[in-house]
Design an enzyme around this catalytic site. Structure first.
Site, PDB file in Angstrom:
ATOM      1  N   ASP A   1      22.618  20.013  83.599  1.00  0.00           N
ATOM      2  CA  ASP A   1      21.568  20.073  82.578  1.00  0.00           C
ATOM      3  C   ASP A   1      21.157  18.692  82.086  1.00  0.00           C
ATOM      4  O   ASP A   1      20.111  18.533  81.472  1.00  0.00           O
ATOM      5  CB  ASP A   1      22.089  20.832  81.349  1.00  0.00           C
ATOM      6  CG  ASP A   1      22.103  22.322  81.562  1.00  0.00           C
ATOM      7  OD1 ASP A   1      21.230  22.828  82.271  1.00  0.00           O
ATOM      8  OD2 ASP A   1      22.999  22.983  80.995  1.00  0.00           O
TER       9      ASP A   1
HETATM   10  C1  BGC Z   1      25.427  19.591  77.354  1.00  0.00           C
HETATM   11  C2  BGC Z   1      25.366  20.520  78.506  1.00  0.00           C
HETATM   12  C3  BGC Z   1      24.652  21.771  78.082  1.00  0.00           C
HETATM   13  C4  BGC Z   1      23.274  21.407  77.544  1.00  0.00           C
HETATM   14  C5  BGC Z   1      22.447  22.591  77.113  1.00  0.00           C
HETATM   15  C6  BGC Z   1      24.041  19.338  76.833  1.00  0.00           C
HETATM   16  O1  BGC Z   1      24.104  18.538  75.717  1.00  0.00           O
HETATM   17  O2  BGC Z   1      26.045  18.402  77.723  1.00  0.00           O
HETATM   18  O3  BGC Z   1      26.663  20.809  78.955  1.00  0.00           O
HETATM   19  O4  BGC Z   1      24.530  22.639  79.141  1.00  0.00           O
HETATM   20  O5  BGC Z   1      23.411  20.511  76.478  1.00  0.00           O
HETATM   21  O6  BGC Z   1      22.896  23.174  75.944  1.00  0.00           O
HETATM   22  C1  NOJ Z   2      26.782  23.903  80.501  1.00  0.00           C
HETATM   23  C2  NOJ Z   2      25.740  24.882  80.897  1.00  0.00           C
HETATM   24  O1  NOJ Z   2      25.986  26.111  80.280  1.00  0.00           O
HETATM   25  C3  NOJ Z   2      25.726  25.055  82.398  1.00  0.00           C
HETATM   26  O2  NOJ Z   2      24.708  25.950  82.767  1.00  0.00           O
HETATM   27  C4  NOJ Z   2      25.532  23.722  83.061  1.00  0.00           C
HETATM   28  O3  NOJ Z   2      25.528  23.902  84.442  1.00  0.00           O
HETATM   29  C5  NOJ Z   2      26.602  22.758  82.622  1.00  0.00           C
HETATM   30  N1  NOJ Z   2      26.603  22.668  81.198  1.00  0.00           N
HETATM   31  C6  NOJ Z   2      26.416  21.370  83.237  1.00  0.00           C
HETATM   32  O4  NOJ Z   2      25.380  20.682  82.624  1.00  0.00           O
END
Ligand code: BGC
Ligand code: NOJ
Length: 831
Positions: free
Chosen positions: A504
């Site tokens: 993400d």
């Molecule tokens: C986090 C991710 C998460 C994303 C969406 C980011 O700040 O590091 O792990 O999936 O936010 O909520």
């Molecule tokens: C948490 C999110 O829920 C997941 O969908 C994503 O792949 C990981 N973070 C890595 O960014």
């Protein structure tokens, strides 16, 4: 790498594994419990109660809250995240024993207690302790099929004198919408309403208008008094540790009008020496049809509540409901059971890992002690992956879940990134355009087909974007997922990344310099051509499932064309995806390499190594082995495998959120455990069982129990992230419970290391284990039959099946056939 002036993280923390030996409890494997015996755990250690509609989170000191289906929209009791002191607010009990006030869970009063223990079990938690010759134990659980939490309090006088005690309960109601509840005080301080009738406190805020639901807290005994107004109960300037009513021993019978409604019962009793008394409290949630809401003006209809209370008003009834819950979990967890000499492995495979998969399946990433239940609903990619860890236990629910997820897909094949569990509608506010999302649907459906053999699901008519006028078969949804990638290729013939892929935080088109916008939702810069090697590999891997599915449905031409697209993708990866010693990660907005030795930081990323090798790329020509060696050299550390290396030490506008994190945390070179199993699986495909299992045990919580002080989070569940080697405190975990690590680790250990893998036509066996293992046995239920599989490894191999016998007869194939339902078979495998 010097990322802190003067000291590196590793120096500063000084090889913590040995220095920080500290356990806070132990596993009770026979009972399937983790028993916490030190109440001051390094972080609240929680459990989940509930299976379907009514859920609670409960910590080892009875903190936590309850909700009905959706932790944001239907929050039943209140909880304040990031509170001071930590974890304040929960389902509390107070005892006033002749002026000595204490709580059986230590908190909130924090008076010294003896023999404290908290047993987190399968869908229940027991908390208890003793003080001054009084023992108090509370069993909390959510009965199967009901929308309530039962709290059974047992008091025992262990002394020689009679005891006159007062027992107070305490729960704070949430005004239903958890976000509004914590923000909209101008309204909320005026809306709270309750009713009290006999020993039941009803919370009915907003029931008069648009709501048809209320909650209640009851006890199966007459009360000496009660309170429903928080300030009256506590005293306005007191904390939960010092409620005025409890300390004075005088309930005030307050009725809340606005402000903060609570529920507190006061029971008064005398316990003779040796005497045991039990009280059953029920925290329930009720919905009434519109025409049955009231029995008189303003008086709520309590018929359903009373019936619910009646279901648990005696010890026998509670015992029976509790026994059913135990039976349910025993049966769930009997699908895969492992016998192995290492108890740390057994307890993960047989109990805690599948149990955690239940939580990720139910809550996606919405509600834990790190997820507030407000921000995120059900993730499209997350829920598909969660399914893979749980489908073997709940085939029918998985089927429904797949339909729910697919119903949020858009008709061009793309997907909402998240949907709300209560409404099941896509939630555009959370962001979209993550171009890996559609492919996860193929992964989820393929896993369902392999486990169940239920091909009829592909003919289900499923809407796009929840619009019943725009529906197609589930199979057509899969085709659109596949074609979405084909229709969104970039200059190298690799998939466009969109907002981001699995990571993400790798926001290659975002260019955000405004701290007030979210990386996840802000407008992408137009004209971007950023491409993802990760999606490319995913397309090869799950595209192959699409081809198989299409072919088996007789869609030969479609399957052939899809195969051609996959071949083209493999060529694109071969031509543009290899950096010399590892796979590249991406091409950025301007077409420059990401995850290359040419980069100054972030030269190598884990995701593309895992996905490419899982897709079979490089297995034949040595590149896979090279990439795995590079992973071992640059990414692996004592606590797991970090996401990238070197960590980003500054913010890169063209990379986005990943470079906004301090080094060693989260997506910036943290051990983002979710993707470690990809490397574990890749190692098994390469035949290296020793390394696969070594990586497995580095992140697996039962192996980290001894370093709980460092690790911090629960030793019975995976955490999303363990701080990496570049962090200030390597080895410290965060975001326990709700993480794709649960399903992926379970998938990796059961299907690739132990090597018992559901396939379209049967159960494939192909273990890849450390050569020093002599063998193990697995009892596996599969499509209604039982497979008793014994694996022996007399030659101490890592991989390779030498001989298979089924019921004493030699067979040629590594795919065990589907046996008639109800039959049981002995399988012996010699490696
Ligand atoms: C986090 C991710 C998460 C994303 C969406 C980011 O700040 O590091 O792990 O999936 O936010 O909520
Ligand atoms: C948490 C999110 O829920 C997941 O969908 C994503 O792949 C990981 N973070 C890595 O960014």
């Amino acid at each position: 790498m010097m990322n802190h002036p003067g000291t590196s993280g590793a120096d500063r923390w000084n090889n913590s594994k040995t220095d920080l030996k500290m356990k806070y409890g132990h596993f009770d494997d026979a009972a399937r419990e983790y028993v916490i015996t030190q109440h001051k755990t390094p972080w609240p250690w929680i459990n989940y109660l509930g299976n379907k509609d009514f859920f609670s989170i409960i910590s080892n000191t009875a903190g936590g809250y309850s909700f009905y289906r959706d932790a944001r929209l239907r929050r039943i009791t209140r909880y304040r995240y990031n509170n001071v002191p930590a974890d304040d607010g929960g389902k509390y009990f107070y005892i006033n024993d002749n002026g000595s006030v204490w709580s059986p869970g230590w908190k909130p009063v924090k008076a010294e207690v003896e023999d404290y223990s908290c047993r987190h079990g399968m869908g229940y938690t027991r908390i208890g302790s003793a003080r001054g010759n009084l023992r108090a134990d509370i069993l909390y659980f959510v009965p199967l099929g009901d929308t309530c939490e039962v709290q059974r309090v047992t008091l025992r006088n262990t002394g020689a004198m009679p005891k006159h005690i007062k027992l107070f309960s305490f729960t704070e109601w949430c005004l239903w919408n958890a976000l509004d509840d914590q923000t909209n005080f101008q309204r909320n301080f005026s809306t709270g309403e309750v009713e009290v009738e006999e020993s039941v406190i009803y919370h009915k805020t907003e029931y008069r208008e648009r709501r048809n639901h209320y909650a209640f807290h009851s006890v199966n005994s007459p009360v000496a008094g009660f309170d429903t107004d928080r300030e009256t109960f506590l005293g306005i300037y007191n904390g939960f540790d010092h409620p005025e009513t409890v300390f004075s021993g005088r309930p005030r019978n307050s009725i809340a009008h606005g402000w903060s409604p609570v529920a507190s019962h006061c029971l008064e009793t005398v316990l003779e020496p040796g005497e045991v008394k039990e009280y059953i409290f029920v925290l329930g949630y009720i919905e009434n049809p519109d025409n049955e809401k009231f029995i008189a003006p303003k008086v709520i209809n309590k018929v359903r509540a009373k019936a619910m209370i009646g279901r648990y008003d005696t010890s026998e009834k509670v015992d029976a409901a509790f026994a059913k819950l135990k039976e349910y979990w025993d049966s769930q967890l009997s699908v895969i059971s492992l016998s192995h000499p290492d108890p740390r492995l057994e307890r993960m495979v047989n109990t805690w890992n599948p149990y955690q998969c239940m939580a990720t399946y139910n809550f996606s990433r919405s509600t834990s002690y790190f997820e507030s239940g407000i921000g995120r609903g059900m993730g499209f990619r997350d829920s598909n992956q969660d399914l893979v860890g749980y489908v073997q236990m709940i085939a029918q629910q998985s089927r429904d879940r797949i339909i729910d997820i697919a119903s949020t897909q858009l008709n061009d094949g793309s997907a909402y990134h998240q949907y709300q569990p209560l409404t099941k509608r896509g939630n555009a506010e959370i962001g979209g355009n993550f171009n890996d999302d559609p492919l996860w649907l193929i992964f989820g459906v393929a896993a369902y087909l392999k486990e169940t053999g239920d091909w009829s699901i592909l003919d289900e008519m499923v809407p796009f974007n929840n619009n019943p006028d725009d529906a197609a078969s589930l199979f057509e949804h899969l085709r659109r997922s596949f074609m979405y990638v084909v229709n969104h290729l970039g200059p190298h013939g690799l998939p466009l990344i969109g907002r981001a892929d699995w990571n993400d935080c790798l926001n290659l088109n975002c260019f955000s310099s405004n701290p007030d916008e979210s990386f996840q939702t802000t407008e992408n810069q137009k004209g971007g051509q950023a491409e993802s090697l990760f999606i490319a590999a995913m397309f090869v891997l799950y595209g192959a499932d699409f081809v198989t599915i299409a072919r088996r449905r007789g869609e030969i031409q479609m399957a052939d064309e899809a195969s051609d697209h996959i071949d083209a993708m493999v060529r694109a990866v071969n031509e543009h995806g290899w950096d010399g010693d590892w796979f590249l990660r991406a091409y950025d907005f301007y077409g420059r390499k990401v995850g290359s030795h040419e980069n100054e930081e972030g030269k190598i990323f884990i995701e593309s190594q895992g996905m490419c090798i899982m897709a079979g790329i490089g297995l034949e020509d040595g590149r896979a082995l090279k990439a795995l060696t590079s992973v071992n050299k640059h990414l692996a550390c004592e606590y797991g495998i970090v996401l990238n290396n070197p960590a980003f030490t500054k913010y890169y506008l063209h990379l986005g959120e990943i470079s906004s994190y301090p080094e060693g945390y989260k997506e910036n070179a943290g051990i983002f455990c979710h993707n470690n199993p990809w490397i574990i699986i890749a190692e098994t495909l390469a035949g290296n069982g020793h390394r696969a299992f070594d990586y497995y045990s580095r992140i697996t919580p039962s192996y980290l129990e001894e370093i709980s002080d460092l690790h911090k989070t629960e030793p019975y569940v995976y955490s999303q992230m363990i701080a990496g080697k570049d962090a200030f405190r390597p080895g410290e975990a965060k975001n326990s419970w709700l993480t794709g690590t649960a399903s992926w680790s379970y998938y990796a250990i059961t299907q690739y290391i132990l090597g018992i893998r559901p396939d379209y036509d049967g159960l494939l066996v192909d273990p890849c284990i450390p050569p020093d293992w002599g063998g193990f046995t697995v009892r596996r239920k599969f499509r209604g039959a039982v497979y008793n599989i014994e694996i022996i490894n007399p030659e101490h191999k890592s991989k390779g099946v030498w001989e298979i016998t089924v019921d004493g007869k030699k067979v040629d194939s590594c795919i065990l056939p589907v046996f008639p339902e109800g039959t049981e078979h002995d399988v012996k495998i010699t490696m």
